[in-house]
Design an enzyme around this catalytic site. Structure first.
Site, PDB file in Angstrom:
ATOM      1  N   HIS A 154     -33.717 -10.070   1.802  1.00 52.96           N
ATOM      2  CA  HIS A 154     -34.516  -9.904   2.827  1.00 52.96           C
ATOM      3  C   HIS A 154     -35.537 -11.066   2.797  1.00 52.96           C
ATOM      4  O   HIS A 154     -35.611 -11.933   1.997  1.00 52.96           O
ATOM      5  CB  HIS A 154     -35.583  -8.536   2.877  1.00 52.96           C
ATOM      6  N   HIS A 201     -35.994  -2.633   3.503  1.00 60.17           N
ATOM      7  CA  HIS A 201     -36.307  -3.518   4.312  1.00 60.17           C
ATOM      8  C   HIS A 201     -35.059  -4.845   4.519  1.00 60.17           C
ATOM      9  O   HIS A 201     -34.535  -5.081   3.400  1.00 60.17           O
ATOM     10  CB  HIS A 201     -37.685  -4.363   4.101  1.00 60.17           C
ATOM     11  N   HIS A 216     -41.711 -15.369   1.335  1.00 57.54           N
ATOM     12  CA  HIS A 216     -40.806 -15.174   0.190  1.00 57.54           C
ATOM     13  C   HIS A 216     -39.346 -14.749   1.020  1.00 57.54           C
ATOM     14  O   HIS A 216     -39.454 -14.073   1.856  1.00 57.54           O
ATOM     15  CB  HIS A 216     -40.946 -14.470  -0.895  1.00 57.54           C
ATOM     16  N   HIS A 248     -43.532  -2.689  -6.708  1.00 55.57           N
ATOM     17  CA  HIS A 248     -44.410  -2.425  -5.824  1.00 55.57           C
ATOM     18  C   HIS A 248     -44.532  -1.018  -5.430  1.00 55.57           C
ATOM     19  O   HIS A 248     -43.477  -0.154  -5.593  1.00 55.57           O
ATOM     20  CB  HIS A 248     -43.582  -3.065  -4.464  1.00 55.57           C
ATOM     21  N   TYR A 257     -42.419 -12.124  -8.350  1.00 56.27           N
ATOM     22  CA  TYR A 257     -42.427 -13.384  -7.355  1.00 56.27           C
ATOM     23  C   TYR A 257     -42.675 -14.513  -8.235  1.00 56.27           C
ATOM     24  O   TYR A 257     -43.523 -14.762  -9.145  1.00 56.27           O
ATOM     25  CB  TYR A 257     -43.683 -13.258  -6.546  1.00 56.27           C
ATOM     26  N   GLU A 267     -38.201 -14.041  -4.707  1.00 53.38           N
ATOM     27  CA  GLU A 267     -38.638 -12.823  -5.230  1.00 53.38           C
ATOM     28  C   GLU A 267     -37.322 -12.421  -5.940  1.00 53.38           C
ATOM     29  O   GLU A 267     -36.139 -12.627  -5.114  1.00 53.38           O
ATOM     30  CB  GLU A 267     -38.855 -11.634  -4.382  1.00 53.38           C
TER      31      GLU A 267
HETATM   32 FE   LIG Z   1     -39.769  -8.981  -0.815  1.00 52.89          FE
END
Ligand SMILES: [Fe+2]
Length: 309
Positions: A154, A201, A216, A248, A257, A267
């Site tokens: 993503h 995502h 990112h 997260h 990151y 990432e």
């Molecule tokens: Fe991400």
């Protein structure tokens, strides 16, 4: 969900300040597989377990950042339909001929209100993952070279008008909202995480005054141990690390990151849950976003909000 429209993130084209430095970094540190170079000076890479020709393209430029992010769609009929749907929605689309990118078919490009260029395409040459399609081994030697993610997963983009961006993805392209971060007054969203699949995502946006910014591109690893191994490799190669290893709250992804030599954040991550389009989006209040970003430390890292290319 049925995979009938936009299938998945397909490619990102990212600018680097020094091509040779970029090639070394993406090939030997991140551990992507180089698959080609074109007459525009672009260098193409794929992750070891991807089957299509390329997912990540770099070119040398005076400024870092992202040129465009592309999604693969089911077939040419789907590409034609989505092009017509985008135009009917009021967006201007541009056709980029087959072959302009190596081993890639015709692309439909449009600009989001956030200033980002998004592309759709139906065809990219299948070159395989180096593993036979009959009696396949679970991995091969490419998985041991560098960080070696399995796929481009993503991206997170920063720009204005993300409410409008959300409408385009959900009303035209068939995505659904998975998670969001509410504005301080709770009336709007400052961050949105959108899926076209059952991943948490496929693309995400954060509201930001400047158009067209890259936060990112994200690369998937298979385990938390692989994320920690990525951290080891980053340190061995003196890569500038931004955040992590940590988890997260948003998406539950376990992450690091870091920045490439040109300052483009990337990432390496694993995990998350498996949403479906009938799920209610999860929300994070603005005052709790520190936990959403870095669940164990509950720290709103300044760089997350301010450093983009
Ligand atoms: Fe991400």
């Amino acid at each position: 969900m049925a995979m009938t429209g936009v299938l998945r993130p397909g490619h990102a084209q990212v600018r680097v300040l020094n091509l040779e430095e970029g090639i070394h970094f993406y090939r030997n540190v991140l551990g992507l597989v180089e698959t080609g170079r074109d007459d525009q000076g672009r260098v193409y890479f794929k992750c070891w377990d991807e089957r299509d020709h390329s997912c990540y393209v770099i070119r040398e430029a005076d400024t870092a950042g992202i040129d465009f992010f592309g999604f693969k769609v089911l077939d040419k009929a789907t590409l034609e339909k989505l092009d017509a749907d985008l135009q009917a929605y009021g967006l201007t689309t541009t056709r980029i001929p087959a072959g302009e990118m190596l081993e890639t078919g015709e692309r439909v490009r449009f600009e989001l209100p956030s200033g980002h260029l998004i592309e759709l395409y139906a065809e990219k040459t299948r070159i395989g993952n180096g593993i036979p399609e009959v009696n396949p081994a679970p991995w091969n030697a490419q998985r041991e070279h560098g960080i070696a993610p399995v796929q481009l997963d993503h991206c997170l983009l920063y720009g204005p008008n993300i409410a409008e961006v959300q409408k385009i993805f959900t009303e035209v392209l068939g995505f659904y909202l998975v998670e969001r971060v509410l504005s301080p007054d709770g009336d709007s969203d400052v961050g949105i995480w959108l899926s076209c699949s059952h991943k948490v995502h496929d693309i995400a946006f954060v509201e930001y005054p400047e158009k067209g910014k890259l936060h990112h591109c994200s690369f998937l690893l298979e385990s938390w141990e692989q994320v920690l191994r990525a951290g080891d490799i980053m340190s061995m190669n003196e890569v500038n690390v931004d955040i992590g290893p940590t988890r997260h709250g948003v998406t539950r992804g376990c992450t690091i990151y870091a920045w490439d030599p040109s300052g483009n954040r990337f990432e390496t991550f694993m995990g998350g849950y498996h949403p479906y389009p009938d799920y209610e989006p999860l929300a994070w209040t603005y005052d709790n976003f520190a936990q959403g970003l870095d669940y164990p430390q509950r720290k709103l890292h300044e760089t997350f909000l301010t450093v983009v290319t």
